[in-house]
Motif scaffolding. Sequence first.
Motif, PDB file in Angstrom:
ATOM      1  N   PRO A 215       0.836  -1.206   0.000  1.00 15.32           N
ATOM      2  CA  PRO A 215       0.000   0.000   0.000  1.00 15.32           C
ATOM      3  C   PRO A 215       0.869   1.254   0.000  1.00 15.32           C
ATOM      4  N   ARG A 216       0.237   2.406  -0.094  1.00 13.53           N
ATOM      5  CA  ARG A 216       0.970   3.660  -0.220  1.00 13.53           C
ATOM      6  C   ARG A 216       1.338   4.301   1.111  1.00 13.53           C
ATOM      7  N   VAL A 217       0.513   4.095   2.147  1.00  8.90           N
ATOM      8  CA  VAL A 217       0.699   4.794   3.422  1.00  8.90           C
ATOM      9  C   VAL A 217       1.421   3.889   4.420  1.00  8.90           C
ATOM     10  N   ALA A 218       2.259   4.492   5.275  1.00  7.83           N
ATOM     11  CA  ALA A 218       3.131   3.722   6.162  1.00  7.83           C
ATOM     12  C   ALA A 218       2.368   2.771   7.079  1.00  7.83           C
ATOM     13  N   ASN A 219       1.262   3.230   7.719  1.00  4.91           N
ATOM     14  CA  ASN A 219       0.568   2.312   8.627  1.00  4.91           C
ATOM     15  C   ASN A 219      -0.151   1.200   7.869  1.00  4.91           C
ATOM     16  N   ASP A 220      -0.593   1.481   6.640  1.00  7.30           N
ATOM     17  CA  ASP A 220      -1.157   0.414   5.807  1.00  7.30           C
ATOM     18  C   ASP A 220      -0.066  -0.573   5.379  1.00  7.30           C
ATOM     19  N   GLN A 221       1.130  -0.067   5.156  1.00  9.08           N
ATOM     20  CA  GLN A 221       2.236  -0.952   4.800  1.00  9.08           C
ATOM     21  C   GLN A 221       2.549  -1.909   5.948  1.00  9.08           C
ATOM     22  N   TYR A 222       2.495  -1.396   7.173  1.00 14.28           N
ATOM     23  CA  TYR A 222       2.708  -2.287   8.326  1.00 14.28           C
ATOM     24  C   TYR A 222       1.613  -3.350   8.407  1.00 14.28           C
ATOM     25  N   ALA A 223       0.362  -2.942   8.155  1.00 16.73           N
ATOM     26  CA  ALA A 223      -0.750  -3.891   8.212  1.00 16.73           C
ATOM     27  C   ALA A 223      -0.611  -4.990   7.172  1.00 16.73           C
ATOM     28  N   ALA A 224       0.119  -4.707   6.091  1.00 12.85           N
ATOM     29  CA  ALA A 224       0.288  -5.691   5.022  1.00 12.85           C
ATOM     30  C   ALA A 224       1.510  -6.582   5.231  1.00 12.85           C
ATOM     31  N   THR A 225       2.226  -6.385   6.342  1.00 12.70           N
ATOM     32  CA  THR A 225       3.411  -7.198   6.611  1.00 12.70           C
ATOM     33  C   THR A 225       3.152  -8.177   7.737  1.00 12.70           C
ATOM     34  N   THR A 226       4.087  -9.091   7.929  1.00 12.19           N
ATOM     35  CA  THR A 226       4.076  -9.976   9.087  1.00 12.19           C
ATOM     36  C   THR A 226       4.981  -9.380  10.156  1.00 12.19           C
ATOM     37  N   PRO A 227       4.440  -9.015  11.308  1.00 12.63           N
ATOM     38  CA  PRO A 227       5.274  -8.417  12.362  1.00 12.63           C
ATOM     39  C   PRO A 227       6.390  -9.375  12.793  1.00 12.63           C
ATOM     40  N   ILE A 228       7.557  -8.831  13.041  1.00 15.40           N
ATOM     41  CA  ILE A 228       8.701  -9.622  13.493  1.00 15.40           C
ATOM     42  C   ILE A 228       9.380  -8.922  14.652  1.00 15.40           C
ATOM     43  N   ARG A 229      10.279  -9.650  15.326  1.00 10.23           N
ATOM     44  CA  ARG A 229      11.064  -9.079  16.421  1.00 10.23           C
ATOM     45  C   ARG A 229      12.420  -8.620  15.900  1.00 10.23           C
ATOM     46  N   ALA A 230      13.101  -7.832  16.731  1.00 15.87           N
ATOM     47  CA  ALA A 230      14.409  -7.314  16.334  1.00 15.87           C
ATOM     48  C   ALA A 230      15.389  -8.443  16.056  1.00 15.87           C
ATOM     49  N   SER A 231      15.267  -9.541  16.801  1.00 16.91           N
ATOM     50  CA  SER A 231      16.181 -10.677  16.616  1.00 16.91           C
ATOM     51  C   SER A 231      15.959 -11.378  15.280  1.00 16.91           C
ATOM     52  N   ALA A 247      -0.098   1.102  16.220  1.00 15.38           N
ATOM     53  CA  ALA A 247       0.065   0.786  14.801  1.00 15.38           C
ATOM     54  C   ALA A 247      -0.631   1.818  13.927  1.00 15.38           C
ATOM     55  N   ARG A 248      -1.775   2.319  14.385  1.00 11.30           N
ATOM     56  CA  ARG A 248      -2.484   3.329  13.611  1.00 11.30           C
ATOM     57  C   ARG A 248      -1.722   4.655  13.577  1.00 11.30           C
ATOM     58  N   GLY A 249      -0.860   4.872  14.559  1.00 13.25           N
ATOM     59  CA  GLY A 249      -0.117   6.116  14.639  1.00 13.25           C
ATOM     60  C   GLY A 249       1.212   6.097  13.906  1.00 13.25           C
ATOM     61  N   ILE A 250       1.503   5.021  13.176  1.00 13.59           N
ATOM     62  CA  ILE A 250       2.766   4.932  12.438  1.00 13.59           C
ATOM     63  C   ILE A 250       2.866   6.069  11.422  1.00 13.59           C
ATOM     64  N   GLN A 251       3.995   6.767  11.434  1.00 11.29           N
ATOM     65  CA  GLN A 251       4.184   7.915  10.544  1.00 11.29           C
ATOM     66  C   GLN A 251       5.466   7.844   9.720  1.00 11.29           C
ATOM     67  N   HIS A 252       6.281   6.821   9.946  1.00  8.74           N
ATOM     68  CA  HIS A 252       7.535   6.748   9.190  1.00  8.74           C
ATOM     69  C   HIS A 252       7.901   5.284   8.964  1.00  8.74           C
ATOM     70  N   VAL A 253       8.493   5.017   7.806  1.00 10.91           N
ATOM     71  CA  VAL A 253       8.907   3.670   7.445  1.00 10.91           C
ATOM     72  C   VAL A 253      10.238   3.742   6.718  1.00 10.91           C
ATOM     73  N   ALA A 254      11.048   2.716   6.891  1.00  4.49           N
ATOM     74  CA  ALA A 254      12.349   2.640   6.215  1.00  4.49           C
ATOM     75  C   ALA A 254      12.658   1.180   5.910  1.00  4.49           C
ATOM     76  N   ILE A 255      13.655   0.966   5.044  1.00  5.10           N
ATOM     77  CA  ILE A 255      14.038  -0.392   4.627  1.00  5.10           C
ATOM     78  C   ILE A 255      15.333  -0.777   5.331  1.00  5.10           C
TER      79      ILE A 255
END
Length: 289
Positions: A215-231, A247-255
């Motif tokens: 998706p185009r928006v950062a929080n929608d992009q998170y919703a389309a992924t599988t959450p993982i841990r830092a490890s 999760a709804r308040g997500i405002q930034h994303v990076a690779i």
Amino acid sequence: MTTVNTGAPDAAAEPTGQQNAATARSSRPSRAARLRRGIGMVAVIATGAGVVGLGTGATPAAAESAPAHAGWDGSRYWFKNSQGQWRWTSHYDVYLARTGGAKSSAKPSGGAKSDGGIKQGWDGSRYWFRNSKGEWRWTSHYDIYLERTGGGSSSSGSSGSSGGSVAEDQDVESAVEFALAQLGKPFRTAGNGPDGYDCSGLVQQSFKRGGISLPRVANDQYAATTPIRASQLRRGDLLFWSPDGTARGIQHVAIYLGDNQYVEAARPGTNIRISRISSGYYPSYMGRP
């Protein structure tokens, strides 16, 4: 017949009209007392009508539209009270108490959700589906829903497993290489390239080059992924920042690039750059497309 005089005038045996009025005024409750009594009556009436008090953690839903079904909707638990009125609560234990459910370890946490009445498909506001681990996820984008459920012929994306096939890794690497090729280009609000990008525009366009639709928006992009841990982080995973921690308040994303580094379109006035994860600016969420 002898009359006994008590010494008191006859008028003293019965109060005058003026005395009656004065007595009534002195016995009438004060305005403050009447107000307190009125508030108490409202509270009794509200309790009798089945309104759940704030002390229980549940809130009346009269001002909100009715949900598509009972259970978790991504932000709260919905249920009907004894009069068939919709109510909601953010507390799992309160939801169980109101619905007579048994407490289990399946309490939703972060992206993972218990069934809670959820069914795959459109619920009136979003598309629900299960990821490869059987956890509920949702998206507002039909093409993402088709992709995740195998209902369409769109190009393949990575699965949610910790390991991926060679083809999946190549797709992710293509996305990373495209993002790195944009280094030095300016941040542009709502930018989709090729001359500039914002954070989610860079992510969407990069993964598009790898054949992965996001998706185009950062929080929608998170919703389309599988959450993982830092490890579990690996090259090509996504990092998300949320000022309010939701999760709804997500405002930034990076690779994520590996070695605690990531490529980002940070903010207006900066260029696309490589940054390092730090304790002062640690991602709120992490996900794998």
